[in-house]
Scaffold this active site. Structure first.
Site, PDB file in Angstrom:
ATOM      1  N   GLU A 146       0.808  -1.225   0.000  1.00 21.92           N
ATOM      2  CA  GLU A 146       0.000   0.000   0.000  1.00 21.92           C
ATOM      3  C   GLU A 146       0.842   1.275   0.000  1.00 21.92           C
ATOM      4  OE1 GLU A 146      -2.753  -0.324   3.238  1.00 21.92           O
ATOM      5  OE2 GLU A 146      -3.583  -2.221   2.532  1.00 21.92           O
ATOM      6  N   ASN A 189       1.894  -5.263  -3.112  1.00 24.04           N
ATOM      7  CA  ASN A 189       0.498  -5.529  -2.760  1.00 24.04           C
ATOM      8  C   ASN A 189      -0.229  -4.208  -2.489  1.00 24.04           C
ATOM      9  OD1 ASN A 189      -1.553  -7.578  -2.021  1.00 24.04           O
ATOM     10  ND2 ASN A 189      -1.400  -6.678   0.023  1.00 24.04           N
ATOM     11  N   HIS A 226     -10.817  -5.907  -1.979  1.00 22.15           N
ATOM     12  CA  HIS A 226     -11.845  -5.656  -0.961  1.00 22.15           C
ATOM     13  C   HIS A 226     -13.000  -4.947  -1.672  1.00 22.15           C
ATOM     14  CE1 HIS A 226      -9.182  -6.905   2.230  1.00 22.15           C
ATOM     15  NE2 HIS A 226      -8.272  -5.993   1.918  1.00 22.15           N
ATOM     16  N   GLU A 254      -6.438 -10.538  -0.847  1.00 24.15           N
ATOM     17  CA  GLU A 254      -7.198 -10.251   0.374  1.00 24.15           C
ATOM     18  C   GLU A 254      -8.691 -10.168   0.066  1.00 24.15           C
ATOM     19  OE1 GLU A 254      -5.654  -6.924   2.590  1.00 24.15           O
ATOM     20  OE2 GLU A 254      -3.584  -7.364   2.026  1.00 24.15           O
ATOM     21  N   ASP A 256     -12.509 -10.116  -0.184  1.00 25.59           N
ATOM     22  CA  ASP A 256     -13.794 -10.184   0.515  1.00 25.59           C
ATOM     23  C   ASP A 256     -14.758  -9.254  -0.213  1.00 25.59           C
ATOM     24  OD1 ASP A 256     -12.862  -7.670   1.454  1.00 25.59           O
ATOM     25  OD2 ASP A 256     -12.284  -8.505   3.389  1.00 25.59           O
TER      26      ASP A 256
END
Length: 657
Positions: A146, A189, A226, A254, A256
């Site tokens: 990030e 990432n 996400h 990651e 979701d």
């Protein structure tokens, strides 16, 4: 008779059927399906049961972050992360390391550093010490996490690393990581980089492109994914493909999705499955109650550990089924037919595109056995040249098929490949080594390497994959010949196929890391009691857009003409299920081909599919197929080595897309 995929075929390979768990199904295409894990929850029986049953990879949720690993300068606490790594290792699960350098969850002593030299030393020491501790145990590391700002700038976000070390801190981190563990994959990432047109996505893309251009060690890009209920964005697959085209793996790290809608989950997984270099997917937690977004119920298992509808949509998108594993031939066939390729094919053929170009030292009769890749705006074709004195290899390149017949023929015996029997080439770029490989037969299975495919003088002298013919081939070859070597790799292993003109297809295997060495475990991958039905010139490809591999093998029909039969499987190791595999329903034969320019051949013989890429995965499109092949004047006869073979191009005419 025994044919590929039948019970009495001596394949020595287990049946590959649709799996009933996420990790097992992902593994059939060489991918992983993982989850974020919290060490404190490993004692929860429901949690650990799902973890060990469903997933073949794990990511520590917080245990490898800086504020856990090195809360106090120089004092490293690996205990919580060791617990996760030990649990994963004991259950055969891969581990993603997350994360080495991140502006968040950072101890205050790091955030308060005011001197660039001190911070650089601290950062490199943290990377080196952490990676050394887990050396050999981590599949991939999120080296930097990030680092790019939200919004329209496309630039780095402010952080202690950015503020003191400038834009170069990411490169420094990756170089330190490569030095610490050369075998681990090194990833960048980030979140909100899934939509191709976003400034943040473009900023990361420019960085990765620059790194690859300058040789900065980066192996993969992680997309956190996400998502809200309507995601993924329509361009997500394009984004994955464009990053992969830079020469890096892509991973969904990651995942979701708010309220876990089945369609959004399925579309996200399909986007990964449709990109050969998308090597794995990780959901960020197991049950909804384990999620950092618990109020949005974004995961595949509810709070009680029950599978939600999204679970089945993900399993289906991976190519699996929640039903009992298929065991009958009917079930296995149905599983394969559900994939992308049709069960019957029709083609249109060009006229002759390429003919021999003899010169003062090469009296060539036939141009044969082409292998082709499209790279840097050009088609690069390698082929056999045949004459009464034997076989050699030739290279030619051109930008358009209309230029093919006027392209210069570079005879490869003028370089280190040398003179003598060399035939049936196959070319591909082996991305892990950044090296081109030319595979061919010399009486053994041989190869040469080159860093520049366009330089015909750059190929190395021949080297052999085997010290001698494997015993199983020697025992079964009879009066045949050991011919037509073919290499294809997935994300873990490389496979070498060969034929014997006696009804057998052989397969050997080595790991991706060992290639080109270590080919062992040679087995009969397929056999036919009619040697002409499974003769030679095998091709194996990964089909883009699904969990499917295509096998083609040249046969000699009842009319004496060459044609191709085909099979499919969910993995390179088989088992192979017939697709278009008979004279009446062939993969490619004169009877399912039209010749608008005139029927110049009745043979559809040894060739190569035009691929979607050029690397060792040999990925082809699922539709609008094109096949460069050898054909000859139907009236020609005489010595096989002097037959007038020429090259033409088949184009699929019954494509549904």
């Amino acid at each position: 008779m025994a044919v590929p995929g039948t019970a009495n075929a001596a394949t020595a390979a287990p049946d590959t059927t649709r799996a009933t768990t996420l990790g097992a199904q992902a593994a059939q295409s060489g991918r992983y399906f993982g989850t974020a894990v919290a060490a404190g929850k490993l004692g929860d029986a429901t949690y650990s049961t799902i973890l060990n049953r469903e997933f073949n990879a794990v990511t520590p949720e917080n245990e490898m972050k800086w504020d856990t690993i090195e809360r106090f300068r120089g004092s490293f606490n690996f205990g919580p992360a060791d617990q996760i790594v030990g649990q994963a290792t004991s259950h055969g699960q891969r581990v993603r390391g997350h994360t080495l350098v991140w502006h968040s969850q950072l101890p205050s002593w790091v955030s308060s550093i005011a001197d660039a030299s001190t911070l650089r030393g601290v950062m490199n020491n943290h990377i080196t010490t952490t990676m050394n501790h887990y050396k050999g145990k981590i599949l991939a590391w999120d080296v930097v996490n990030e680092a790019f700002a939200d919004g329209g700038s496309g630039q780095h976000r402010p952080s202690v690393f950015q503020n003191l070390l400038g834009n170069g801190f990411i490169e420094e981190a990756f170089r330190a990581a490569r030095a610490a563990d050369p075998s681990a994959k090194l990833c960048y990432n980030d979140y909100n980089i899934e939509n191709w047109s976003d400034a943040k996505t473009q900023g990361v893309y420019r960085m990765v492109r620059d790194f690859k251009t300058r040789g900065v060690p980066i192996d993969c890009v992680g997309f956190q994914a996400h998502f809200g209920t309507s995601s993924p964005p329509a361009s997500f697959q394009t984004t994955l493909s464009n990053f992969a085209a830079l020469g890096v793996d892509v991973q969904i790290t990651e995942l979701d999705i708010a309220q876990a809608p089945t369609t959004a989950y399925a579309n996200t997984v399909r986007a990964c499955m449709n990109v050969s270099r998308c090597t794995g997917i990780t959901v960020w937690g197991i049950r909804d109650s384990d999620s950092w977004r618990a109020g949005e119920n974004p995961l595949l298992f509810d709070r009680g550990g029950n599978k939600k509808p999204a679970y089945q949509s993900v399993l289906t998108a991976l190519g699996g089924t929640a039903a009992k594993s298929a065991t009958s031939a009917t079930s296995a066939t149905s599983a394969t037919k559900a994939d992308a390729l049709p069960s019957a094919f029709s083609w249109s053929s060009s006229g002759v595109l390429m003919s021999p170009k003899p010169d003062s030292t090469h009296n060539i009769a036939g141009l044969k056995d082409p292998s082709v890749v499209h790279y840097n705006g050009k088609y690069h074709v390698f082929a056999s040249v045949a004459s009464s004195s034997g076989y050699g290899l030739v290279y030619l390149s051109f930008t358009d098929w209309s230029q093919a017949n006027s392209a210069t023929h570079h005879y490869l015996d003028r370089g280190a490949i040398g003179t003598g029997y060399r035939a049936a080439p196959q070319v591909f770029y082996f991305a892990p080594q950044k090296t081109w490989y030319l595979v061919y037969q010399t009486g053994n299975a041989s190869y040469s390497t080159n860093t520049d495919i366009s330089n015909p003088n750059g190929w190395s002298a021949p080297r052999n994959f085997y010290s001698s013919m494997p015993d199983i081939i020697r025992q079964n070859i009879g009066n045949g010949y050991w011919v037509d070597m073919w290499v294809i790799c997935d994300s873990a292993d490389c496979y070498l196929f060969s034929s014997d003109d006696n009804g057998h297809l052989y397969r050997s295997q080595t790991t991706l890391a060992q290639f080109p060495n270590g080919f062992t475990n040679t087995v009969i991958a397929a056999r036919d009691s009619n040697k002409y039905a499974l003769f030679e010139a095998s091709n194996v490809y990964q089909v883009q857009g699904g969990n499917q591999y295509l096998l083609m093998v040249e046969a000699i029909g009842s009319d004496g003409r060459r044609y191709f039969r085909s099979w499919t499987a969910a993995s390179i190791a088989g088992s192979w299920t017939p697709l278009a595999a008979s004279e009446g329903n062939p993969f490619a034969r004169a009877n399912n081909t039209t010749f608008p320019s005139g029927a110049w051949t009745k043979d559809i013989s040894h060739g190569e599919m035009l691929r979607a890429g050029y690397d060792q995965t040999l990925t082809i499109p699922s539709c609008r197929l094109q096949y460069l092949y050898q054909g000859k004047d139907p009236a020609a006869s005489g010595d096989y080595n002097t037959l007038p073979w020429r090259l033409g191009l088949l184009t699929q005419t019954n494509s549904t897309c």
